[in-house]
Scaffold this motif. Structure first.
Motif, PDB file in Angstrom:
ATOM      1  N   ASP A 177      33.992 -20.645 -23.752  1.00  0.00           N
ATOM      2  CA  ASP A 177      32.759 -21.159 -23.149  1.00  0.00           C
ATOM      3  C   ASP A 177      33.056 -22.319 -22.196  1.00  0.00           C
ATOM      4  O   ASP A 177      32.486 -22.400 -21.102  1.00  0.00           O
ATOM      5  CB  ASP A 177      31.773 -21.619 -24.226  1.00  0.00           C
ATOM      6  N   ALA A 178      33.948 -23.204 -22.609  1.00  0.00           N
ATOM      7  CA  ALA A 178      34.299 -24.353 -21.769  1.00  0.00           C
ATOM      8  C   ALA A 178      34.947 -23.887 -20.469  1.00  0.00           C
ATOM      9  O   ALA A 178      34.611 -24.365 -19.383  1.00  0.00           O
ATOM     10  CB  ALA A 178      35.228 -25.302 -22.529  1.00  0.00           C
ATOM     11  N   GLN A 232      34.678 -20.916 -19.050  1.00  0.00           N
ATOM     12  CA  GLN A 232      33.693 -20.210 -18.239  1.00  0.00           C
ATOM     13  C   GLN A 232      32.775 -21.162 -17.493  1.00  0.00           C
ATOM     14  O   GLN A 232      32.286 -20.846 -16.417  1.00  0.00           O
ATOM     15  CB  GLN A 232      32.863 -19.255 -19.095  1.00  0.00           C
ATOM     16  N   SER A 233      32.565 -22.331 -18.052  1.00  0.00           N
ATOM     17  CA  SER A 233      31.703 -23.311 -17.376  1.00  0.00           C
ATOM     18  C   SER A 233      32.483 -24.141 -16.356  1.00  0.00           C
ATOM     19  O   SER A 233      31.943 -25.065 -15.764  1.00  0.00           O
ATOM     20  CB  SER A 233      31.021 -24.216 -18.399  1.00  0.00           C
ATOM     21  N   GLY A 234      33.763 -23.818 -16.154  1.00  0.00           N
ATOM     22  CA  GLY A 234      34.558 -24.481 -15.126  1.00  0.00           C
ATOM     23  C   GLY A 234      35.521 -25.533 -15.626  1.00  0.00           C
ATOM     24  O   GLY A 234      36.235 -26.150 -14.838  1.00  0.00           O
ATOM     25  N   GLU A 235      35.565 -25.747 -16.930  1.00  0.00           N
ATOM     26  CA  GLU A 235      36.443 -26.788 -17.477  1.00  0.00           C
ATOM     27  C   GLU A 235      37.865 -26.274 -17.619  1.00  0.00           C
ATOM     28  O   GLU A 235      38.102 -25.107 -17.905  1.00  0.00           O
ATOM     29  CB  GLU A 235      35.905 -27.221 -18.845  1.00  0.00           C
TER      30      GLU A 235
END
Length: 80
Positions: free
Chosen positions: A17-18, A20-23
């Motif tokens: 998730d991290a 995928q959010s750009g992190e």
């Protein structure tokens, strides 16, 4: 975000998730960074020859640089 390789097994969904959010996530072993998990980069599309020529023409070097390069063309390193 930094995560140990052992903890990664238990928190895989959170890490994904991290990312995928750009992190960017740093994977560690015994506290030492060993790898980065980064968002997947998009690949550039291939351009058809005509489109590539158009793109290159529109992004031509500035006239001053083009002139300088033309003056240098053909010279050897000794002549420079």
């Amino acid at each position: 975000m930094e995560i140990g390789v052992r903890d990664l097994r238990n928190r895989t969904a959170q890490v994904i998730d991290a990312v995928q959010s750009g992190e960017r996530v740093t994977l560690t072993v015994h506290g030492e960074p060993v790898a980065d998990i980064v968002p997947h980069g998009r690949r550039a599309r291939w351009l058809v020859g005509g489109n590539l020529r158009d793109q290159l023409r529109d992004r031509a070097a500035d006239p001053g640089l083009a002139r300088d390069l033309n003056e240098l063309a053909g010279q050897t390193i000794d002549e420079l």
